[in-house]
Scaffold this active site. Structure first.
Site, PDB file in Angstrom:
ATOM      1  N   GLU A  70     -48.671 -49.549  50.038  1.00 34.30           N
ATOM      2  CA  GLU A  70     -47.545 -48.687  49.685  1.00 34.30           C
ATOM      3  C   GLU A  70     -46.219 -49.245  50.171  1.00 34.30           C
ATOM      4  O   GLU A  70     -46.164 -49.975  51.165  1.00 34.30           O
ATOM      5  CB  GLU A  70     -47.747 -47.285  50.244  1.00 34.30           C
ATOM      6  CG  GLU A  70     -47.637 -47.182  51.744  1.00 34.30           C
ATOM      7  CD  GLU A  70     -47.660 -45.743  52.218  1.00 34.30           C
ATOM      8  OE1 GLU A  70     -46.665 -45.025  52.007  1.00 34.30           O
ATOM      9  OE2 GLU A  70     -48.691 -45.348  52.790  1.00 34.30           O
ATOM     10  N   ARG A  81     -37.633 -41.573  55.251  1.00 38.25           N
ATOM     11  CA  ARG A  81     -38.266 -42.350  54.177  1.00 38.25           C
ATOM     12  C   ARG A  81     -38.243 -41.628  52.836  1.00 38.25           C
ATOM     13  O   ARG A  81     -38.355 -42.268  51.799  1.00 38.25           O
ATOM     14  CB  ARG A  81     -39.710 -42.685  54.541  1.00 38.25           C
ATOM     15  CG  ARG A  81     -39.811 -43.761  55.600  1.00 38.25           C
ATOM     16  CD  ARG A  81     -41.249 -44.077  55.943  1.00 38.25           C
ATOM     17  NE  ARG A  81     -41.911 -44.794  54.854  1.00 38.25           N
ATOM     18  CZ  ARG A  81     -43.218 -44.788  54.657  1.00 38.25           C
ATOM     19  NH1 ARG A  81     -44.022 -44.095  55.434  1.00 38.25           N
ATOM     20  NH2 ARG A  81     -43.749 -45.470  53.659  1.00 38.25           N
ATOM     21  N   ARG A  85     -42.267 -43.547  46.433  1.00 38.67           N
ATOM     22  CA  ARG A  85     -43.042 -44.722  46.829  1.00 38.67           C
ATOM     23  C   ARG A  85     -43.468 -45.507  45.600  1.00 38.67           C
ATOM     24  O   ARG A  85     -43.609 -44.968  44.507  1.00 38.67           O
ATOM     25  CB  ARG A  85     -44.336 -44.343  47.574  1.00 38.67           C
ATOM     26  CG  ARG A  85     -44.175 -43.481  48.794  1.00 38.67           C
ATOM     27  CD  ARG A  85     -43.719 -44.287  50.007  1.00 38.67           C
ATOM     28  NE  ARG A  85     -43.787 -43.482  51.201  1.00 38.67           N
ATOM     29  CZ  ARG A  85     -42.861 -42.599  51.571  1.00 38.67           C
ATOM     30  NH1 ARG A  85     -41.794 -42.405  50.814  1.00 38.67           N
ATOM     31  NH2 ARG A  85     -42.983 -41.908  52.664  1.00 38.67           N
ATOM     32  N   HIS A 105     -44.111 -37.871  46.641  1.00 43.80           N
ATOM     33  CA  HIS A 105     -44.966 -38.149  47.807  1.00 43.80           C
ATOM     34  C   HIS A 105     -46.451 -38.011  47.490  1.00 43.80           C
ATOM     35  O   HIS A 105     -47.173 -37.226  48.102  1.00 43.80           O
ATOM     36  CB  HIS A 105     -44.579 -37.262  48.996  1.00 43.80           C
ATOM     37  CG  HIS A 105     -45.001 -37.855  50.306  1.00 43.80           C
ATOM     38  ND1 HIS A 105     -46.088 -37.404  50.995  1.00 43.80           N
ATOM     39  CD2 HIS A 105     -44.480 -38.866  51.035  1.00 43.80           C
ATOM     40  CE1 HIS A 105     -46.232 -38.090  52.113  1.00 43.80           C
ATOM     41  NE2 HIS A 105     -45.261 -38.995  52.154  1.00 43.80           N
TER      42      HIS A 105
END
Length: 116
Positions: A70, A81, A85, A105
């Site tokens: 990831e 963050r 992703r 997420h």
């Protein structure tokens, strides 16, 4: 509860949450930059980038542990963050067989088509 119904409830799902294919050019510019960095080996902003993604929820196609890695896609205005992703899979980190984007997420994924 009948045994058959109980077995269905406890069985892991056979389907994935990969909803669609998205052209790389349709992703946020930050995702495009991270994708390019994956192909060139970095640099990455977070120590977690490039670490094994466990796919515990089984939203991606099943593969042996260590297949998926990831990477954080920065979110403008967010100091942590964030939720975005890219998860890539394959034997070679710089030449992934497949990559997926999630903006929520890991709740849903779109397979990235790098040709567009």
């Amino acid at each position: 509860m009948p045994q058959e119904a109980q077995a269905r409830r406890s069985a892991p799902p056979d389907t994935t949450a990969v909803e669609a294919v998205v052209p790389l050019s349709d992703l946020p510019v930050q995702a495009q930059v991270v994708h390019q960095r994956i192909l060139t080996g970095g640099p990455f902003r977070h120590t977690q980038d490039g670490t094994v993604f466990g796919n515990r929820e089984r939203h991606l196609p099943r593969q042996p542990r260590g297949f998926y890695r990831e990477y954080t896609v920065p979110t403008p205005g967010v100091r942590h963050r964030g939720a975005r992703r890219i998860v890539c899979g394959g034997k070679e980190m710089r030449q992934p067989e497949t990559c997926f984007y999630t903006g929520d997420h890991y709740n849903s994924f779109h397979r990235i088509d790098p040709r567009h």
